[in-house]
Motif scaffolding. Sequence first.
Motif, short mmCIF file in Angstrom:
data_model
loop_
_atom_site.label_atom_id
_atom_site.label_comp_id
_atom_site.label_asym_id
_atom_site.label_seq_id
_atom_site.Cartn_x
_atom_site.Cartn_y
_atom_site.Cartn_z
N SER A 1 -18.21 -69.80 10.17
CA SER A 1 -17.69 -68.95 11.24
C SER A 1 -16.17 -69.06 11.39
O SER A 1 -15.55 -68.21 12.04
CB SER A 1 -18.36 -69.30 12.58
OG SER A 1 -17.90 -70.56 13.05
N LEU A 2 -15.57 -70.08 10.77
CA LEU A 2 -14.11 -70.23 10.81
C LEU A 2 -13.41 -69.41 9.72
O LEU A 2 -12.18 -69.44 9.61
CB LEU A 2 -13.74 -71.72 10.66
CG LEU A 2 -14.22 -72.62 11.80
CD1 LEU A 2 -13.88 -74.08 11.50
CD2 LEU A 2 -13.60 -72.20 13.12
N ASN A 3 -14.21 -68.72 8.91
CA ASN A 3 -13.67 -67.75 7.94
C ASN A 3 -12.65 -68.34 6.97
O ASN A 3 -11.62 -67.71 6.66
CB ASN A 3 -13.05 -66.55 8.68
CG ASN A 3 -14.06 -65.81 9.52
OD1 ASN A 3 -15.17 -65.54 9.06
ND2 ASN A 3 -13.71 -65.50 10.76
N GLY A 4 -12.91 -69.54 6.50
CA GLY A 4 -12.05 -70.13 5.47
C GLY A 4 -10.83 -70.85 5.99
O GLY A 4 -10.02 -71.34 5.20
N ARG A 5 -10.67 -70.95 7.29
CA ARG A 5 -9.52 -71.69 7.84
C ARG A 5 -9.63 -73.18 7.57
O ARG A 5 -8.63 -73.89 7.57
CB ARG A 5 -9.39 -71.45 9.35
CG ARG A 5 -8.99 -70.03 9.74
CD ARG A 5 -8.80 -69.92 11.24
NE ARG A 5 -7.76 -70.85 11.70
CZ ARG A 5 -7.74 -71.36 12.94
NH1 ARG A 5 -8.69 -71.05 13.80
NH2 ARG A 5 -6.76 -72.17 13.28
N PHE A 6 -10.88 -73.67 7.38
CA PHE A 6 -11.10 -75.09 7.12
C PHE A 6 -12.10 -75.26 5.99
O PHE A 6 -13.16 -74.65 5.98
CB PHE A 6 -11.61 -75.80 8.38
CG PHE A 6 -11.96 -77.25 8.15
CD1 PHE A 6 -10.98 -78.17 7.82
CD2 PHE A 6 -13.27 -77.68 8.26
CE1 PHE A 6 -11.30 -79.51 7.59
CE2 PHE A 6 -13.60 -79.01 8.04
CZ PHE A 6 -12.61 -79.92 7.71
N ILE A 7 -11.72 -76.09 5.02
CA ILE A 7 -12.57 -76.43 3.87
C ILE A 7 -12.89 -77.90 3.97
O ILE A 7 -11.99 -78.74 4.13
CB ILE A 7 -11.85 -76.14 2.54
CG1 ILE A 7 -11.40 -74.68 2.49
CG2 ILE A 7 -12.73 -76.49 1.35
CD1 ILE A 7 -10.28 -74.42 1.50
N THR A 8 -14.15 -78.27 3.89
CA THR A 8 -14.52 -79.66 4.10
C THR A 8 -14.98 -80.36 2.82
O THR A 8 -15.21 -79.72 1.78
CB THR A 8 -15.59 -79.79 5.20
OG1 THR A 8 -15.56 -81.12 5.72
CG2 THR A 8 -16.99 -79.48 4.66
N ALA A 9 -15.09 -81.70 2.92
CA ALA A 9 -15.44 -82.54 1.77
C ALA A 9 -16.09 -83.82 2.29
O ALA A 9 -16.17 -84.04 3.50
CB ALA A 9 -14.18 -82.87 0.96
N VAL A 10 -16.54 -84.66 1.39
CA VAL A 10 -17.20 -85.91 1.81
C VAL A 10 -16.22 -86.82 2.54
O VAL A 10 -15.01 -86.79 2.30
CB VAL A 10 -17.81 -86.67 0.61
CG1 VAL A 10 -18.94 -85.90 -0.02
CG2 VAL A 10 -16.75 -87.02 -0.42
N ASP A 11 -16.77 -87.63 3.41
CA ASP A 11 -16.00 -88.61 4.17
C ASP A 11 -16.97 -89.71 4.58
O ASP A 11 -18.12 -89.72 4.12
CB ASP A 11 -15.35 -87.93 5.39
CG ASP A 11 -14.13 -88.69 5.92
OD1 ASP A 11 -14.03 -89.90 5.66
OD2 ASP A 11 -13.30 -88.09 6.61
N SER A 12 -16.55 -90.57 5.46
CA SER A 12 -17.40 -91.68 5.91
C SER A 12 -18.73 -91.17 6.43
O SER A 12 -18.78 -90.30 7.31
CB SER A 12 -16.70 -92.48 7.00
OG SER A 12 -15.49 -93.01 6.54
N GLY A 13 -19.82 -91.69 5.87
CA GLY A 13 -21.15 -91.33 6.34
C GLY A 13 -21.76 -90.11 5.70
O GLY A 13 -22.91 -89.77 5.99
N THR A 14 -21.02 -89.42 4.83
CA THR A 14 -21.57 -88.25 4.15
C THR A 14 -21.54 -88.43 2.64
O THR A 14 -20.86 -89.31 2.11
CB THR A 14 -20.81 -86.96 4.53
OG1 THR A 14 -19.42 -87.09 4.19
CG2 THR A 14 -20.94 -86.67 6.00
N SER A 15 -22.29 -87.58 1.95
CA SER A 15 -22.43 -87.68 0.50
C SER A 15 -22.32 -86.31 -0.14
O SER A 15 -22.28 -85.28 0.54
CB SER A 15 -23.80 -88.29 0.16
OG SER A 15 -24.84 -87.37 0.52
N THR A 16 -22.32 -86.30 -1.47
CA THR A 16 -22.30 -85.02 -2.19
C THR A 16 -23.57 -84.21 -1.90
O THR A 16 -23.52 -82.98 -1.87
CB THR A 16 -22.17 -85.26 -3.71
OG1 THR A 16 -23.22 -86.13 -4.14
CG2 THR A 16 -20.83 -85.89 -4.06
N LEU A 17 -24.69 -84.88 -1.65
CA LEU A 17 -25.92 -84.16 -1.32
C LEU A 17 -25.78 -83.45 0.03
O LEU A 17 -26.29 -82.34 0.22
CB LEU A 17 -27.10 -85.13 -1.28
CG LEU A 17 -27.53 -85.71 -2.64
CD1 LEU A 17 -28.65 -86.72 -2.45
CD2 LEU A 17 -27.96 -84.60 -3.60
N ASP A 18 -25.09 -84.09 0.99
CA ASP A 18 -24.83 -83.44 2.27
C ASP A 18 -23.96 -82.20 2.07
O ASP A 18 -24.17 -81.17 2.72
CB ASP A 18 -24.14 -84.40 3.23
CG ASP A 18 -25.01 -85.59 3.61
OD1 ASP A 18 -26.24 -85.40 3.73
OD2 ASP A 18 -24.46 -86.69 3.79
#
Length: 339
Positions: free
Chosen positions: A103-120
């Motif tokens: 819903s942010l239309n590409g203003r934010f791109i996310t990636a893995v960080d503490s507590g998350t994985s590539t599967l997430d």
Amino acid sequence: MFALMQSTRTQSLHLFVDPPSGLRAVVAIHNEQLGPAMGGCRYLAYADDESAVTDAIRLAQGMSYKAALAGLAQGGGNAVIMRGAHVENRAALFEAFGRALDSLNGRFITAVDSGTSTLDMDCIAQSTSHVTSTTASGDPSAHAVIGVFAGIRATAMARLGTDNLEGLRIAVQGLGNVGFALAEQLHAAGAELLVSDLDAGKVRLAVEQFNAQPVTNDALVSTPCDIFAPCGVGQVLSGQSVTQLRCAAVAGSANNQLTTLQVADHLEKRGILYAPDYVINAGGLIYVALTHRGESLSTITAHLSRIPSRLTEVFGHAQAEKRSPARVAQMLAERLLYG
């Protein structure tokens, strides 16, 4: 909240809830001057809502500085998903976050960080294309390690007059994906390791594989060493902990190591060289940003190779101006962001 946004120059803050999945998420977008904001997605338990918002805002600011100093065409942002005591369906939770992110239309791109994985990240990718470090694009941890290891050598050269790590006592606090792999490289380089982690199993493994000396988390800060390497949670360097340090330099992979910039001034007064976290740990962001743009491995490697020279530049300015490297790095980053 607004006071913190103003003091950090954070552009916008977005709160998302999805009752069916239990999603409660915060996305902070700090700056988009150089390109779309990019940053990690944390999945952690927080004491309260304010702690989660504060973490997102401070991490987003660090990501802006990190991208600017790394020469990336990205802005800075960060996402925090608040972890509850029980999660019915983790995949559904991250898919819901993917819809929120879209819903942010590409203003934010996310990636893995503490507590998350590539599967997430794969689950997020079911609902949006504004995500990287999926299983297809790869975990950025290995590239973060490359940058931090090179940065530790540059720090050793600046403070100790040699980039040969053989025989140096290095205290690694935190043995997560980056911390453990960093310890492996440091051991291969001949360093004597002191290690701590809340996970006793990881500590045992480091003792067995790297002949590391185990130290409790509370005691590691005050244990004599050449280089203290924070590789776990942020804000480990406070006014109190800095008085306990018995090292020549601080250089590690953790984000937001300083509670305040005044702590960096205290380090400077004590003669402890500080490698600004968003300079030394830029390897992961470099990898995810350039991978997301479809750049070649050779281009990524070339960007990674600039981390030690950027650190050396910061150290040089700091020495000439008799200022903390943290203040110099912030000045250089803000000059790129705001002119």
